[in-house]
Write a protein that holds these residues in place. Structure first.
Motif, short mmCIF file in Angstrom:
data_model
loop_
_atom_site.label_atom_id
_atom_site.label_comp_id
_atom_site.label_asym_id
_atom_site.label_seq_id
_atom_site.Cartn_x
_atom_site.Cartn_y
_atom_site.Cartn_z
N ASP A 167 -11.44 -3.23 4.42
CA ASP A 167 -11.93 -3.83 5.66
C ASP A 167 -12.19 -5.32 5.48
O ASP A 167 -11.85 -6.13 6.36
N GLY A 215 -8.83 -1.78 12.05
CA GLY A 215 -9.07 -0.64 11.18
C GLY A 215 -7.80 -0.25 10.45
O GLY A 215 -6.69 -0.62 10.86
N THR A 217 -6.09 3.02 7.70
CA THR A 217 -6.26 4.25 6.93
C THR A 217 -6.41 3.95 5.44
O THR A 217 -6.78 4.84 4.67
N GLY A 222 -10.30 8.42 9.86
CA GLY A 222 -11.22 8.83 10.91
C GLY A 222 -11.02 10.31 11.15
O GLY A 222 -11.95 11.10 11.18
N SER A 223 -9.76 10.71 11.30
CA SER A 223 -9.38 12.12 11.32
C SER A 223 -8.26 12.28 10.31
O SER A 223 -7.31 11.49 10.26
N ASP A 233 -3.08 11.75 11.41
CA ASP A 233 -4.24 11.04 10.87
C ASP A 233 -4.57 9.83 11.74
O ASP A 233 -3.74 9.37 12.53
N SER A 234 -5.78 9.36 11.61
CA SER A 234 -6.20 8.13 12.30
C SER A 234 -7.14 7.37 11.39
O SER A 234 -7.76 7.95 10.49
N ALA A 235 -7.22 6.08 11.61
CA ALA A 235 -8.08 5.23 10.80
C ALA A 235 -9.54 5.37 11.23
O ALA A 235 -9.83 5.56 12.41
N ALA A 236 -10.42 5.30 10.25
CA ALA A 236 -11.85 5.26 10.56
C ALA A 236 -12.18 3.91 11.20
O ALA A 236 -11.48 2.92 11.00
N ALA A 237 -13.23 3.88 11.97
CA ALA A 237 -13.68 2.61 12.53
C ALA A 237 -14.06 1.68 11.39
O ALA A 237 -14.75 2.11 10.45
#
Length: 525
Positions: A167, A215, A217, A222-223, A233-237
């Motif tokens: 990040d 954001g 991965t 995130g998921s 899949d998705s990136a976390a905040a």
């Protein structure tokens, strides 16, 4: 085929030690200086009829003794402790930790668990010490020095290392891309380079098409991906940028960029002392343990060491032609010697850093938190939580709740042991809430209080700053102690540019052996 060693041996037989060293200089193998370099193959008869006393059976003393024996010297290796290895000290079940002014601690570890109280990792570019491990069949395994699943921790909570690293990189890439697109760097970056830089920044920070960081991965899911077409899949905040900047541990995300900490790192299987033990087993004359040096004298013909057997109290005297001293300087300063006054003053002036470790045994709760090896940085006086790289997926392991040095360590070691333990356990609790109480059977090592060490490494430049290299040590005292004092030579990691590493001890041992060979040649000429 005639090897260099064979040729030097024949020259030595015909012309003696002086002829050997002259030949080595001609071949470019030996300059006679104290510079740390690979030790050339000395002829096996160089030391014939000569006796060398080596004081201290740490890495420097062991390497010195081994290499001198290979060159034909008779060697007597005296060690005050009941073990070899010096600071390369591995504590196992039943071992005792004795410190000046503190109650004796006894290790209560389960089978297979151990604690490297001193050095615990070997950089892959430290080829001298790795070479001795290879030479003597000491098996190595990877030491997981950095884990992206570990944490940085402050009063606001914990952040996964992967999130803190990626990040931060995303935000910085976005800022730089904005500066480029707004023309702020036109004077520094050409149009052609700008066209190449923007795609690099996009990939470097995982930016979107507008060069914004939203954001990634890389920092975690995130998921998480799953089975079927609907489980993408998705990136976390991302962690807010101001939150990252407010964390005082954020600079430690650069920890593994330090050359001394870069993968691949190694450790001996079963404990760091395996290398020392492996070298000592191959000595023709094994180390004399529990031999506490009381007095050192020299004259034009040789040296004499008076030492006490710590078990019986009986005094002994050993005479030799030369002496190589690897005793830590704070300890040597308390021994009766007839060294020249400037050398004594240099020894007395060497100030050693402070360093502490606090270890526990615990069920491997950190692995249930996806942490396998590496370090979490928790700040405060305990600094870090260091996870074991050995025995992964076992039932229990050794977890380090404190490793510090410098002024922080000076303050920490002044506290009662019970308070040091409580602070280390609290640091683990901060990184792994709810698990601090599972850490049991603690052991504390305050290196300034350890007999026959009295500190981990010297602070030659006046400011204790840890064991890493690149200190560019060049003080008058350092220079003087790198030179022989008559028939006495000094060696040890303290006399290298990496005083906190075993590699420096090997380099210094090689320099001492080369310097002693120079003396033999000069006296034979």
């Amino acid at each position: 085929m005639i090897t260099r060693r064979t040729m030097l041996g024949r020259i030595g037989t015909a012309g003696g030690a002086a002829a050997v060293v002259t030949a080595m200089q001609t071949m470019g193998l030996f300059t006679g200086s104290a510079a740390a370099a690979e030790l050339p193959g000395l002829p096996v008869n160089l030391g014939k009829g000569r006796h060398v006393i080596v004081l201290g059976a740490g890495i420097a003393g062991l390497v010195t003794a081994y290499e001198l024996e290979q060159a034909g010297f008779q060697v007597t290796l005296l060690e005050a402790r009941s073990r070899v290895g010096g600071r390369a000290w591995t504590v196992r079940n039943g071992d005792r930790i004795e410190m000046i002014g503190e109650a004796t601690q006894t290790a209560r570890f389960s089978d297979g668990i151990y604690f490297n109280a001193g050095p615990a990792r070997l950089p892959s570019f430290h080829q001298f010490v790795l070479g001795y491990a290879r030479k003597f069949g000491v098996p190595l395994e990877v030491e997981v020095n950095s884990s992206r699943s570990a944490y940085i921790v402050d009063d606001a909570g914990r952040i996964r290392m992967r999130a803190a690293i990626n990040d931060t990189r995303g935000y910085l890439a976005e800022l730089l891309a904005k500066a480029v697109n707004q023309g702020a760097l036109d004077q520094a970056v050409s149009a052609a380079d700008r066209a190449k830089l923007l795609p690099l920044l996009k990939g470097y920070g995982d930016l979107d098409e507008r060069f914004a960081f939203t954001g990634t991965t890389r920092s975690g899911f995130g998921s998480a991906p799953g089975a079927g077409v609907s489980s993408f899949d998705s990136a976390a905040a991302p962690v807010p940028f101001d939150r990252l900047l407010a964390d005082p541990q954020l600079p430690f995300t650069l920890f593994e960029d330090n050359l001394y900490m870069q993968a691949t790192m190694f450790q001996p299987v079963g404990g760091m002392d395996r290398i020392s033990v492996g070298i000592e087993k191959h000595l023709r004359r094994r180390a004399v343990l529990n031999a506490e040096v009381r007095r050192i004298r020299q004259n034009p013909a040789g040296v004499e060491v008076a030492w006490a057997d710590r078990r019986s109290g009986i005094m002994h005297s050993t005479r030799g032609d030369y002496l190589v001293c690897t005793i830590p300087f704070p300890v040597l300063n308390g021994i009766d010697t007839d060294l020249p006054a400037p050398v004594k003053a240099a020894i007395a002036g060497v100030v050693y850093d402070a360093s502490n470790k606090v270890a526990f045994e615990a069920p491997r709760f950190w692995e249930r938190d996806q942490v396998y090896g590496g370090i979490s940085f928790v700040g405060g006086e305990t600094t870090m939580v260091w996870y074991p790289s050995a025995g992964l997926h076992g039932e229990r392991g050794m977890i380090l709740g404190c490793y510090n040095f410098g002024q922080t360590a000076v303050t920490f070691q002044s506290r009662p042991l019970a308070e040091q333990i409580a602070m280390a356990r609290a640091g683990i609790e901060r990184a792994h809430p709810g698990h601090g109480t599972e850490c049991v059977d603690p052991l504390v090592v305050n290196w300034r209080k350890v007999p026959y060490s009295l500190g981990p490494w010297p602070a030659w430049n006046g400011v204790p700053n840890g064991p890493a290299g690149d200190q560019h040590i060049d003080t008058p005292g350092f220079r003087l102690l790198c030179e022989p004092a008559g028939r006495i030579l000094f060696a040890g990691a303290a006399l290298s540019q990496t005083p906190g590493w075993q590699e420096g001890a090997v380099q210094s041992a090689h320099a001492a052996v080369a310097g002693l060979a120079r003396q033999v040649a000069d006296r034979a000429a």
